[in-house]
Structure formats: C-alpha cells, structure tokens
Scaffold this motif. Structure first.
Motif, mmCIF file in Angstrom:
data_model
loop_
_atom_site.group_PDB
_atom_site.id
_atom_site.type_symbol
_atom_site.label_atom_id
_atom_site.label_comp_id
_atom_site.label_asym_id
_atom_site.label_seq_id
_atom_site.Cartn_x
_atom_site.Cartn_y
_atom_site.Cartn_z
ATOM 1 N N ASP A 81 48.237 -31.565 6.016
ATOM 2 C CA ASP A 81 47.265 -31.561 4.934
ATOM 3 C C ASP A 81 46.619 -32.935 4.794
ATOM 4 O O ASP A 81 47.284 -33.957 4.915
ATOM 5 C CB ASP A 81 47.977 -31.176 3.634
ATOM 6 C CG ASP A 81 47.002 -30.899 2.531
ATOM 7 O OD1 ASP A 81 46.575 -31.872 1.883
ATOM 8 O OD2 ASP A 81 46.672 -29.729 2.322
ATOM 9 N N LYS A 82 45.330 -32.944 4.513
ATOM 10 C CA LYS A 82 44.604 -34.201 4.394
ATOM 11 C C LYS A 82 45.018 -35.034 3.189
ATOM 12 O O LYS A 82 44.639 -36.193 3.083
ATOM 13 C CB LYS A 82 43.100 -33.933 4.340
ATOM 14 C CG LYS A 82 42.539 -33.433 5.648
ATOM 15 C CD LYS A 82 41.051 -33.222 5.495
ATOM 16 C CE LYS A 82 40.426 -32.650 6.719
ATOM 17 N NZ LYS A 82 38.980 -32.424 6.515
ATOM 18 N N SER A 83 45.819 -34.478 2.289
ATOM 19 C CA SER A 83 46.299 -35.273 1.159
ATOM 20 C C SER A 83 47.375 -36.269 1.588
ATOM 21 O O SER A 83 47.700 -37.192 0.854
ATOM 22 C CB SER A 83 46.857 -34.366 0.061
ATOM 23 O OG SER A 83 48.038 -33.717 0.496
ATOM 24 N N GLY A 126 40.924 -28.604 4.472
ATOM 25 C CA GLY A 126 42.046 -29.382 3.974
ATOM 26 C C GLY A 126 43.067 -29.812 5.005
ATOM 27 O O GLY A 126 44.063 -30.451 4.674
ATOM 28 N N VAL A 127 42.832 -29.465 6.283
ATOM 29 C CA VAL A 127 43.822 -29.726 7.329
ATOM 30 C C VAL A 127 43.125 -30.347 8.538
ATOM 31 O O VAL A 127 42.022 -29.951 8.895
ATOM 32 C CB VAL A 127 44.528 -28.411 7.751
ATOM 33 C CG1 VAL A 127 45.497 -28.639 8.888
ATOM 34 C CG2 VAL A 127 45.250 -27.791 6.559
ATOM 35 N N GLU A 185 38.942 -31.729 12.833
ATOM 36 C CA GLU A 185 39.307 -30.990 11.630
ATOM 37 C C GLU A 185 39.706 -29.558 11.988
ATOM 38 O O GLU A 185 39.088 -28.923 12.826
ATOM 39 C CB GLU A 185 38.108 -30.975 10.688
ATOM 40 C CG GLU A 185 38.375 -30.386 9.345
ATOM 41 C CD GLU A 185 37.192 -30.528 8.416
ATOM 42 O OE1 GLU A 185 36.102 -30.016 8.760
ATOM 43 O OE2 GLU A 185 37.353 -31.140 7.350
ATOM 44 N N ASN A 206 48.726 -29.168 11.688
ATOM 45 C CA ASN A 206 49.055 -28.507 10.439
ATOM 46 C C ASN A 206 49.412 -29.509 9.336
ATOM 47 O O ASN A 206 50.298 -29.257 8.543
ATOM 48 C CB ASN A 206 50.218 -27.529 10.663
ATOM 49 C CG ASN A 206 50.365 -26.560 9.524
ATOM 50 O OD1 ASN A 206 49.403 -26.259 8.827
ATOM 51 N ND2 ASN A 206 51.564 -26.073 9.303
ATOM 52 N N GLY A 232 51.732 -37.610 0.054
ATOM 53 C CA GLY A 232 50.778 -36.803 -0.707
ATOM 54 C C GLY A 232 51.201 -36.538 -2.141
ATOM 55 O O GLY A 232 50.447 -35.960 -2.912
#
Length: 80
Positions: free
Chosen positions: A51-53, A30-31, A26, A49, A8
């Motif tokens: 993050d989608k980044s 963002g997670v 989801e 837990n 990320g």
C-alpha cells in the motif's frame, strides 16, 4: 544500510533488517510495485502488493526491461 520502512500507522519497522524502494510502476490507485533487499541473506524480492501509505525511500534508477525484474540481485535491479 538497511533502513526499514514506515508501516503506515505511525510506526517504523525493519531498521537494520531490510530496505524497500518504490518503483515507478503503479498497480492501482493505492498500490505500487516495490523492490526489497535483505542484506543478511543477500535476498531481494519484487513485490506488487504494498500500500502506498507505507513510507519507503525512492531511488531514481534507469528503466528496466521485464526480464531484469526476475533477476533480483541488487546489481541487476539497480543497474550497477
């Protein structure tokens, strides 16, 4: 093959040590849930837990019932 993941921030972690896959669930904007496999120890984890980044592969697998999520052997999680 354990592919690792994009961390990320432009780097790459875990190549050869583990592989994570995104699930279709989801947690928040963002997670999301993911499943991680660690071939050296035959372990698998379900994680909510991440993050989608973070860059991870996506695999299309059949929908699982919740009881299968607690049996995280690859053949169970992936429906093999």
């Amino acid at each position: 093959m354990a592919t690792g993941l994009s961390n990320g921030t432009g780097g790459y972690d875990g190549e050869g040590g583990y592989t994570y896959f995104w699930t279709g669930k989801e947690v928040s904007a963002g997670v999301a849930w993911s499943v991680g496999f660690f071939p050296d120890t035959d372990d698998a984890i379900l994680d909510n837990n991440l993050d989608k980044s973070i860059g991870m592969p996506v695999r299309c697998v059949r929908k699982l019932v919740i009881s299968q999520l607690f049996d995280c052997r690859p053949e169970t999680v992936l429906g093999l």
